[in-house]
Design a protein around this motif. Structure first.
Motif, PDB file in Angstrom:
ATOM      1  N   THR A 124      26.883  51.973  -1.529  1.00 43.47           N
ATOM      2  CA  THR A 124      28.430  51.990  -1.987  1.00 43.47           C
ATOM      3  C   THR A 124      28.267  54.113  -1.824  1.00 43.47           C
ATOM      4  O   THR A 124      28.368  54.544  -2.657  1.00 43.47           O
ATOM      5  N   VAL A 125      29.326  53.948  -1.016  1.00 45.18           N
ATOM      6  CA  VAL A 125      29.635  55.357  -0.325  1.00 45.18           C
ATOM      7  C   VAL A 125      30.909  55.082  -0.370  1.00 45.18           C
ATOM      8  O   VAL A 125      32.194  54.950  -0.263  1.00 45.18           O
ATOM      9  N   VAL A 126      31.565  56.963  -0.671  1.00 44.39           N
ATOM     10  CA  VAL A 126      32.919  56.665  -0.754  1.00 44.39           C
ATOM     11  C   VAL A 126      33.505  58.113   0.060  1.00 44.39           C
ATOM     12  O   VAL A 126      32.504  59.494   0.986  1.00 44.39           O
ATOM     13  N   THR A 127      34.736  58.025   1.294  1.00 41.72           N
ATOM     14  CA  THR A 127      34.859  59.060   1.677  1.00 41.72           C
ATOM     15  C   THR A 127      36.465  59.249   1.368  1.00 41.72           C
ATOM     16  O   THR A 127      37.357  58.426   0.533  1.00 41.72           O
ATOM     17  N   TYR A 128      36.660  60.397   2.336  1.00 43.43           N
ATOM     18  CA  TYR A 128      38.463  60.876   1.346  1.00 43.43           C
ATOM     19  C   TYR A 128      38.662  61.924   2.557  1.00 43.43           C
ATOM     20  O   TYR A 128      38.021  62.511   3.210  1.00 43.43           O
ATOM     21  N   ASP A 129      40.318  62.140   2.310  1.00 43.05           N
ATOM     22  CA  ASP A 129      40.784  63.296   3.100  1.00 43.05           C
ATOM     23  C   ASP A 129      41.443  64.069   2.144  1.00 43.05           C
ATOM     24  O   ASP A 129      42.072  63.739   0.958  1.00 43.05           O
ATOM     25  N   PRO A 130      40.831  65.611   2.293  1.00 42.55           N
ATOM     26  CA  PRO A 130      41.271  66.636   1.380  1.00 42.55           C
ATOM     27  C   PRO A 130      42.916  66.724   1.700  1.00 42.55           C
ATOM     28  O   PRO A 130      43.407  66.320   2.383  1.00 42.55           O
ATOM     29  N   ARG A 131      43.493  66.705   0.808  1.00 43.00           N
ATOM     30  CA  ARG A 131      44.455  67.075   0.580  1.00 43.00           C
ATOM     31  C   ARG A 131      45.209  68.370   2.162  1.00 43.00           C
ATOM     32  O   ARG A 131      45.011  69.034   2.577  1.00 43.00           O
ATOM     33  N   GLY A 132      46.533  67.058   2.516  1.00 45.58           N
ATOM     34  CA  GLY A 132      47.118  67.467   3.593  1.00 45.58           C
ATOM     35  C   GLY A 132      47.001  67.748   4.852  1.00 45.58           C
ATOM     36  O   GLY A 132      46.802  67.910   5.665  1.00 45.58           O
ATOM     37  N   LEU A 133      45.340  66.840   4.866  1.00 39.89           N
ATOM     38  CA  LEU A 133      44.431  66.200   5.642  1.00 39.89           C
ATOM     39  C   LEU A 133      44.545  64.148   6.056  1.00 39.89           C
ATOM     40  O   LEU A 133      44.545  64.537   5.345  1.00 39.89           O
ATOM     41  N   GLY A 134      44.752  64.111   7.007  1.00 40.88           N
ATOM     42  CA  GLY A 134      44.353  62.568   7.232  1.00 40.88           C
ATOM     43  C   GLY A 134      45.564  61.910   6.577  1.00 40.88           C
ATOM     44  O   GLY A 134      46.796  62.643   6.433  1.00 40.88           O
ATOM     45  N   ARG A 135      45.121  61.125   5.763  1.00 41.38           N
ATOM     46  CA  ARG A 135      46.404  60.076   4.915  1.00 41.38           C
ATOM     47  C   ARG A 135      46.514  60.463   3.806  1.00 41.38           C
ATOM     48  O   ARG A 135      47.683  60.335   2.765  1.00 41.38           O
ATOM     49  N   SER A 136      46.287  61.963   3.623  1.00 43.78           N
ATOM     50  CA  SER A 136      46.843  62.710   1.740  1.00 43.78           C
ATOM     51  C   SER A 136      47.813  63.999   1.959  1.00 43.78           C
ATOM     52  O   SER A 136      47.075  64.615   2.906  1.00 43.78           O
TER      53      SER A 136
END
Length: 290
Positions: free
Chosen positions: A54-66
């Motif tokens: 199970t892999v989790v990815t994220y967008d740092p705040r102010g970037l991408g969808r965050s």
């Protein structure tokens, strides 16, 4: 199965993706992949080589969808560390394993220092910690040259100097600065320059990342296993030298991975690496076999 989530915090909405089930199917902790300024979109190829995890990815705040509501435009590793901590808590799966790339490694080191029980293993690939270089003052001047070219003539000029800086071999010399100045002038302002000057890579908005100084005592006291990695093609480049310096600061040798700074990419940004070989090496390191 991939599910997209948005974690609402007091001053930001953090978007993250869960690829696979929670609780995990294999009983292993989730594998969290982070970067900066790259967002989750850059981990597609690497995540695909871990179908059993199970892999989790994220967008740092102010970037991408965050999105952010904190009134700031800078990118701080300590602020992002609290966001990553909040995501790990939201997963509800206990401590995680982590692969971090570039500025994401800096955030990850800040996570370990502030939240030592969050990570079981951290594999940090090529942190751009120029403050640790023997020629740190010259490296800071080179970094400022990227910002100055970007401010004067837009992204094409800024990127030309950025490429010159990140591909330069060895310490930054007068020869480098002459070349970078020529690149900035030659590129000039393109007709399509839209006037924006907020690029997190080319502006000074991410300088807190490369200026960060790891808390060695806190990292040593944490239960997290930390592995600093460097690409085999990155020897003597800025990020390669910074990786070696970071590893030495932590009392280890940098572990060599296939390819270059973007070795896990599959051409998404025109910078293809060797994602299959990279993933194989990452799996070995996570399993403690290398």
């Amino acid at each position: 199965m991939t599910t997209m989530h948005v974690l609402e915090t007091a001053d930001a909405d953090i978007a993250y993706d869960v690829h696979g089930p929670l609780p995990t199917a294999d009983g292993r902790p989730p594998l969290l992949m982070i970067a900066q300024p790259m967002d989750a979109s850059g981990f597609g190829a690497l995540a695909s080589h871990f179908p059993d995890r199970t892999v989790v990815t994220y967008d740092p705040r102010g970037l991408g969808r965050s999105t952010r509501r904190d009134g700031r435009v800078d990118h701080s590793p300590t602020v992002q560390a609290n966001d990553v901590h909040a995501v790990i808590e939201a997963l509800g799966a206990g401590p995680v394993e982590m692969f971090a790339s570039s500025g994401g490694v800096v955030t990850a080191l800040a996570v370990v220092a502030a939240h030592p029980d969050d990570l079981i293993t951290l594999v940090g690939h090529e942190p751009p910690l120029i403050s640790l270089l023997p020629d740190a003052a010259a490296a800071e001047r080179a970094r400022a040259g990227v910002r100055d070219a970007y401010e004067a003539n837009g992204s094409s000029a800024g990127m030309a100097v950025f490429i010159a800086m990140t591909s330069w071999r060895g310490e930054f010399t007068d020869e480098y600065f002459a070349q970078a100045a020529a690149d900035a002038v030659t590129t000039g302002r393109p007709a399509e320059d839209d006037g924006s000057r907020d690029d997190p890579l080319l502006s000074d908005r991410s300088w807190a990342v490369s200026d960060y100084r790891p808390d060695v005592d806190a990292l040593a006291a944490a239960p997290t296993r930390i592995v600093i990695a460097v690409g085999e093609e990155s020897e003597s480049t800025l990020t390669g030298r910074a990786s070696v310096a970071t590893a030495e600061l932590l009392g280890q040798q940098a572990t060599v991975f296939p390819s270059h700074h973007g070795g896990f990419l599959d051409g998404e940004f025109g910078y293809a690496g060797r994602p299959e070989a990279f993933a194989r090496k990452l799996r070995e390191v996570l399993d403690g076999d290398s």
